[in-house]
Design a protein around this motif. Sequence first.
Motif, PDB file in Angstrom:
ATOM      1  N   SER A  77       0.825  -1.214   0.000  1.00  0.00           N
ATOM      2  CA  SER A  77       0.000   0.000   0.000  1.00  0.00           C
ATOM      3  C   SER A  77       0.857   1.261   0.000  1.00  0.00           C
ATOM      4  CB  SER A  77      -0.930   0.009   1.223  1.00  0.00           C
ATOM      5  OG  SER A  77      -1.884  -1.011   1.141  1.00  0.00           O
ATOM      6  N   THR A 295      -4.938   0.058   5.432  1.00  0.00           N
ATOM      7  CA  THR A 295      -4.654   0.369   4.029  1.00  0.00           C
ATOM      8  C   THR A 295      -4.687   1.879   3.795  1.00  0.00           C
ATOM      9  OG1 THR A 295      -5.622  -1.736   3.332  1.00  0.00           O
ATOM     10  CG2 THR A 295      -5.381  -0.046   1.655  1.00  0.00           C
ATOM     11  N   GLN A 299      -1.348   4.001   2.556  1.00  0.00           N
ATOM     12  CA  GLN A 299      -1.290   4.777   1.309  1.00  0.00           C
ATOM     13  C   GLN A 299      -0.990   6.250   1.591  1.00  0.00           C
ATOM     14  OE1 GLN A 299      -4.243   4.422  -1.708  1.00  0.00           O
ATOM     15  NE2 GLN A 299      -4.395   2.185  -1.591  1.00  0.00           N
TER      16      GLN A 299
END
Length: 440
Positions: A77, A295, A299
């Motif tokens: 990610s 996640t 990111q």
Amino acid sequence: METDMTKGKPMNIIIGFAIPMFIGNLFQQFYNIVDTIIVGRFVGKEALAAVGSSFAIMTFVTSILIGLSMGASALFSQLFGAKQYEELKKAISTSFIFILVVSITLTVITSLFMNQIIHLFQMPVETRAYAANYLRFIFAGLIFSGVYNSFSFLLRAVGDSKSPLYFLILSAIINIILDLFFVVILNMEVTGVALATFIAQGVSAISCAIYTIKRMNFLEFNREDIIFHRQMFKKIASYSILTAVQQSASSFGMMMVQGLVNTFGAIVMAAFAAASKIDSFANIPMQDFGNALSTYVAQNKGANNTKRIREGIRGVSKIIIIFSLGISILVFVFAPQLVLIFVKKEALDVIEVSVYYLRIVCVTYILLGFLQMFYGFYRGLGEVKVSIMLTFVSQVTRVVLAYGLALTPLGFTGICLAIPIGWFLSDALGVAMYKKIMIK
């Protein structure tokens, strides 16, 4: 479809990402529950006790593979968020090879030492044959678990939480149909339940692998890209191995408590097995919001956007409070009806113990919800060591108190009380570390 979580409204993105995982885990828990229902109703309480106890062993072993995949996905990610696609290809290739080797190794070891594992787990004599028949197929299917988790966590790492859902639904449908066929029609008892799980996992793993390979065409993978990169493995190890330690430590704590429960006899074993299934079901929403947050955080860390990370954790905190309180009320009020899903109404002794456990533990689900949030948050940041610290505080407290209090007049009540105490102490550490890391 890939999702860039560095843009858009944080809560809309997190909720939209969590919902498919929630539905998928409902199906996964559902077909695990179907196993328990069919065994409890068509085989007997000794078989139910064996399958419930074996589930703790299965969870411990598969948690290693889940942890490796989950940890690697945090790195995926971050690389995806930073748009470093060449590095992402190296990470995917190296991680997959590593997890495949570990899966095969675990299959061999657990199959060779199955009887020793059952004996070590202190199962009553009348349940051991059932446990052996069940675990034989479960251990053989570990490679399927490794393959499925590798590809499903890769899809989630790039923001696609819907595709793994479809394969879980496929697996659930196959498992339920085969459960009924093998057990109810062919009278294969516990062996039929295990064989159904083995076949369903195999179909799901192979289907997910084929789909993911075709779906990730934006990376332009070539055959020469499928190699083991030693330098990249060092990065992956810092995420995946530590996350596997965290996941297996959590499962080992559960297994230790299950071993203690086993000493109370088949009735308490069966009650604890049914209650644990309900616990697992109740935990799904909190767990999925924690995974979605992981996640999201990963990111945005890759994009170096700290402000969005703070916004995300504030939003998830509110959701955890709402969901956990609602689930606690439902479980407390409908505990007898929920237990009756797994056992016959004539098994009054099993029902009584199971309801007693649920009504002690369920009122503290909010503590478990925040713990799942902290797990996802620190894993997404790459602070895996903090997640491990939280796990060890929770599980060590749980195990030590359970074994200590079980020797007092509290008995089984002490085991019940040890669980939320562990959650509380771990949450306190999570808050303290958040202030240290994020509030600067």
